[in-house]
Design an enzyme around this catalytic site. Structure first.
Site, short mmCIF file in Angstrom:
data_model
loop_
_atom_site.label_atom_id
_atom_site.label_comp_id
_atom_site.label_asym_id
_atom_site.label_seq_id
_atom_site.Cartn_x
_atom_site.Cartn_y
_atom_site.Cartn_z
N ASN A 121 1.94 -25.26 18.15
CA ASN A 121 1.75 -24.39 17.00
C ASN A 121 2.25 -22.90 16.86
OD1 ASN A 121 0.26 -26.25 15.20
ND2 ASN A 121 -0.98 -26.57 16.68
N THR A 162 4.84 -36.69 10.77
CA THR A 162 5.34 -35.18 11.08
C THR A 162 5.12 -34.90 12.72
OG1 THR A 162 3.08 -34.13 10.68
CG2 THR A 162 4.55 -34.34 8.75
N THR A 176 -7.37 -33.75 4.85
CA THR A 176 -6.69 -33.05 5.96
C THR A 176 -5.46 -33.83 6.13
OG1 THR A 176 -8.10 -33.54 7.20
CG2 THR A 176 -8.08 -31.22 6.42
#
Lengths: 388, 388
Positions: B383, B151, B184
């Site tokens: 982010n 990603t 994760t």
């Protein structure tokens, strides 16, 4: 205003030379009576600064005559020398107050420090500073005291509530290392109401639990958190405990909101409302988990209503909820319904500083509000250069 | 290499059009046998993506024939439709493998997804993609598969360990939302050793507990974490359980280190060694608290050996220690001794990417290592714009 809004208090704020830039760095608050009841709450961090250890000790008898506060150095992780320095500071305050006609022992003096951890205070500057501050004590000195306790704060923080013939006022400092447990800042509150130490303690614990304890700017708990409440009794009024506690809570909530509004590098103040929780503890746990999620904090900074990050934060808690019944609103738009896609995220307007996240756990009737900030490049910049 | 390093596996990675930029986004891994034992560990986040719920279910019998993975969408918080889409994906894989002569049911196919939470997958692109991926399956397809699951990863991550006649290899993706509990990230490991499902499960749980579970890049736990281990038995060797578990752990540790090295926006990889703890749990709790302290992470970014922030993080834990006996070294320089100022902080050289923080609790003989990253403006930028 500030700590001298209530009758029976004097205060001063001066530049003692602890800060290299010459800014004010030493504050003194004196209760001139007739009473001198006091209460305090302190950081629950197990690594406690010398002034915290000292002040906890001198508050054991529920009485204080004075509080001396310095910025420019936390006096934390400074070993036996650090504790000795705190003791010497209290002795100095007692000496000068006694000399000025107010009989005071070191055990009547609370000390609070804030600034860099792991550095000894320059006592050759601090002790003469105490003498100068004492000479400047005034019933109008509250604002100067509030200014002298600032570190990275961009503004000084004060609040006052006046009731029927009595007042609660105070000052706070805190801009980073802001997380609950308790306090993460320095706060001195004063009142001229005639309330005993037990009444002060109950009002203060109730209020801090619902205000300062629910501020979580950056998840980092300080070694120096101190909140003190001093009562002079000068108003000659003893309010009902409920009424008194409500006034203290009002001042604490006001100061807590100011702390969030001035958090280091922040561009958003985030009000996290957790509703329909099974218990208040569940609501607080979920609120804190959302408050501490760095990815969400970045998204809020980017004005991105990224509710998936809210759900992933809720999912890490032990609170009672069914993932398929969670609802999340951002600024009133229910972007997540029943754990899945809800209203159109394009409807969320995030241009303003205050952002409200509502997390509906659909598990009961309890609620809690936690205040947090976004995570910004400015926060990184400010905190990557703090001690260098 | 990657998932096809071990004998008995084919893989493929293609661009199905799930990602709007046309990058590869669909991977398929097939166990060609003779055995098809499998084990998995999944996120402990209570908000679990549809593919996690599905894969946990199909793994109940300890067998898998294939794993299909997509990037470009997490299929998390997508409700009943999301689960139906995962089911349809598994059905499609079963159908195309059966058509190609490998009898497979949907219940033999694990599904893993990664990307934005709260968005349905474009099934009109994904299902035809499965057909194309199946057509490209190859014993040399491991690297392509590793590339297709990226990603925000800047590099694809693979690792291989070869022992006496048998091999463990694998691929991983993960760059953000990296915190333990478990995993994760998406990881597929393969081996040609002949190990049954119980042996695989034991080796995998042991290894992940000591590797992926001790990575804490940003404290944020994903809804999609999945680590799978598939055994083909094609090598015809059954190693001793200890030896097998050690090889699996070696591959996991290698991949975990690669995840930290590629974490979003990070400029430092922080190895946190907690030593002389009373229990291993204490060591892990302290390590994790240090790993998640935003102020410390900023300081490390600024190459500032701010050990006070390490102590304030330790102080928030329930671990056994005496604050006056704590010692902290940064890159080997004991800047904090007995809870106070130690060696000169100017001696600490922090110019390199890897930073080692050693926290000595002086309370026992247990130890743990947690890996973390610094907090940077790049992390904030990356982010705050992810989903917009």
């Amino acid at each position: 205003m500030s700590v001298t809004a209530a009758k029976g208090f004097t205060a001063a704020g001066i530049a003692a030379g602890i800060k290299q830039n010459g800014n004010p760095d030493l504050a003194l608050v004196v209760n001139t009576g007739p009473r001198r009841a006091a209460a305090g709450v302190f950081t629950s961090n197990r690594v406690k600064a010398a002034p915290v250890l000292w002040s906890q000790q001198v508050l054991a008898d529920g009485e204080l005559t004075a509080v001396v506060l310095n910025s420019g150095g936390a006096n934390a992780c400074t070993g036996p020398q650090g504790f000795q320095d705190t003791h010497a500071t209290a002795e100095k305050v007692a000496e000068v107050l006694t000399k000025a006609g107010r009989e005071t022992g070191a055990g009547d003096v609370a000390v609070a420090s804030t600034g860099l951890i792991g550095v000894l205070l320059p006592m050759d500057k601090l002790l003469p500073g105490v003498e100068r501050a004492a000479a400047e004590l005034s019933e109008h000195g509250g604002e100067k005291a509030a200014i002298a306790i600032k570190t990275t704060d961009t503004v000084h923080k004060t609040a006052v509530v006046t009731k029927d013939g009595w007042t609660v006022g105070g000052m706070a400092k805190g801009a980073g290392m802001l997380a609950p447990g308790l306090a993460t800042m320095l706060v001195v509150l004063t009142t001229d109401a005639d309330v005993d130490a037990a009444g002060l303690d109950a009002a203060l614990r109730h209020s801090t639990r619902l205000t300062f304890d629910r501020v979580d700017s950056d998840g980092c708990m300080s070694t120096n958190d101190t909140v003190l409440l001093l009562a002079s009794g000068a108003a000659g009024v003893t309010p009902a405990q409920d009424e008194f506690a409500a006034a203290v809570q009002e001042v604490c909530a006001d100061l807590a909101r100011q702390l969030i509004g001035d958090a280091e590098g922040a561009s958003k103040d985030i009000r996290i409302e957790v509703i329909n929780a099974a218990t208040e503890d569940d609501a607080v746990e979920v609120g804190r988990s959302i408050a501490r999620n760095n990815l969400l904090k970045c998204a809020i900074h980017g004005e991105d209503p990224n509710w998936g990050r809210v759900l992933s934060a809720i999912g890490t808690t032990a609170a009672a909820f069914d993932p398929d019944q969670l609802n999340v609103a951002i600024n009133g738009v229910w972007v997540c319904k029943n754990g899945s896609v809800g209203e159109d995220r394009e409807l969320v307007d995030m241009r303003y500083r205050e952002v409200v996240i509502t997390a509906d756990l659909a598990a009961g009737a309890e609620t809690a509000v936690i205040w947090a900030n976004d995570l910004t490049a400015d926060y990184v910049h400010e905190n990557s250069a703090y001690s260098s």
